[in-house]
Design a protein around this motif. Sequence first.
Motif: not given
Length: 702
Positions: A296-317
């Motif tokens: 689960c933590d790995y999946i979370q990091r994959l989302i938070l690291n990927d620009p496809a899900f937002g311009a920065d980590e705050a947006a992805r979070h």
Amino acid sequence: MLIKDILLRKAGAFIAAGVIGGFLVAGLLAPAAALGSTAAGASIRFLDQLPSNLNLEPPARKSRVLAKDESVIATFYAQNRVPVDLEQMSPFIRDGIVAIEDARFYDHGGIDPTGILRALYVNAQGGRQGASTITQQYIKNVLILSAENGGSSAEEAMTTAARSIGDKLREMKLAVGLEEKYSKDQILQGYLNLVYFGNGAYGIQAAAKTYFGVAASALSLPQAAALAGVVNRPAYYDPLTQPDHVVARRNEVLDKMLQQGYISPMLHDKAAESPLALDVQHSPQGCAAATAPYFCDYIQRLILNDPAFGADEAARHKLLYQGGLTIRTTLDPGLQKTAQEQVNASLPATDPLQRGAALVSVEPGTGKILTMAQNTIYDPTTGPGHYTGNLTLPEKDSNGNPLHGAGGFQIGSTMKPFVFAEWLNSGRSMATELDGSIRTYKADYPWKNSCGTTTGSYDPALGQTPLPNDDPYHYYRMSVLKGLYHSINTITFQSATQLDFCKIQKMATAAGVKNGHTNKPYDLSSIASLIGTQDIAPLDMATAYATFAAGGIHCNPIAVESVTGPNDHNYPVTSAGCEQTIAPDVAAGVTYALKPVLTKGSGYNIPVNKEQDIFAKTGTTDGHTQTWTVGATTGIATASWFGSYKGFGPQWANEHITINGTYYAGLDGANIAGTQWAHLMNAAEPKYPGVHFPAPPPSMLR
């Protein structure tokens, strides 16, 4: 709707917004002396200047992480909310909320002149009564949510919705505009999906699950009436801490429902006499509550690291915790359960020895991660075995973003197959015999490295220990094949004297091996690296052996199959990028040579089903500190590790040690790591059956 009804609604809205909104409501909320004689006119002018529409942002909703079989691994949310259609809500909650909160909901045009006049009278008499309609309450909740989504705290958001005269007038005008744009059922549905029911439950579906353990559609009359009463003051009417308040308020709701014709006297009396009968089911979220917390933590990091899900980590979070994503992953939940049981059995997390155990599996030819388990407790607090780092992962991804990985461990003799692969790749035969008695290599030995320099020595003349093997019985001439499956260091070194270290490094890289801390290629600047002194993550070792199992086709490990948002919006996900990186004949030669490891070599005692076509390699480092078994069929590749994740030194050596009641003079890769690997591979065989590996060309066997 009849034209007469429409005209009446418009007229009511106009009168309330223009006259009552400008004068009576102003008088309700502030002393008349403070307003002065021009208050009514000023309020009307202010009302005219306000916008008449409202951006109804989608409410924050849960994101779900799903396993391969669609079972839920974890949920992420800022607000525990699961929006449902009005038809998926019990009619009792729809009727109950209207009865207690806004009896004329289906008659007014967004604001209720009658309710305002009544509230004015009651308050003038020293009482306390509000006049907001459900539509106005919906707007107020939307404003609060918008403030929270913009980064405000809950307290700041409530302040944003504070009831000044201007706020009240704006709310009234927005209510009129909302009623013109949406139907009554749409407004009621939005309200019931948005409103807060206390204890982290937002919306009726989450509230029904939290307090009664049922879906919103299954709420009974007494349950629905209780929840309809909670929304007025969730802290005061808290079912968990103030059940008597809730029952009293529930019965008020039932009285209103009876008076307004929603229920019969018989239903009313039966519901009013029933106990509250809570069935509290809190909805845990995040990786600490996940069925596979480290995955689960790995999946979370994959989302938070990927620009496809937002311009920065705050947006992805924000997207992850509020965007209602459905993240479908590659994890096999049945096999994951077996993996977790095996690592827990190898050594419990709280055992005073504080060693780590990990298993990670990938599918050859696809790169799909099937298991990811370790024996530690996913908990950031201090305690025996508490550890939030992932023992199977490198520290960072290929772009340098953090993965919460431990960074890998020295791999010992599991490095030898890559040296062997380059031996075959250079056109040599595995039947070639080399002298395993040679143990001295002077500092000036002319190692070949066309892309760098390789140094190091085993020279007794310099006070150094001669190159050792794991046992005293194999210092003689033997084939390169036998040297590999018996894991003879001296044969590996003798083969390396005829090879280019640069090409060995490139072979390891082609398989997927990289430094667990830097993501750089395996470092062969020292001859000791031939026998695995560099830290490699177990996931990368599983991937590398999967490359051999797939006939030389390397696939990057992938954990996410798809990510879908509301309205079936699909986000791009990273592919495995499978490609042929090692010649098929070389891969066939390696798998051929590693199969005897399990029958007569260093892993002969590993309890795997040897009837299947399967290969493996064991590995053990100095002090027996890190131990490995890595191997595969064509269906699944698994890296198994047991050792120290807390440091390297004498105190972490696994020599003359008792583990789980068994004494080990020196722990070997075939022992605990081999056993947990075997049990997982045996469990995987029915679901991921392998086919026979192709035979290497005759030239490799001569």
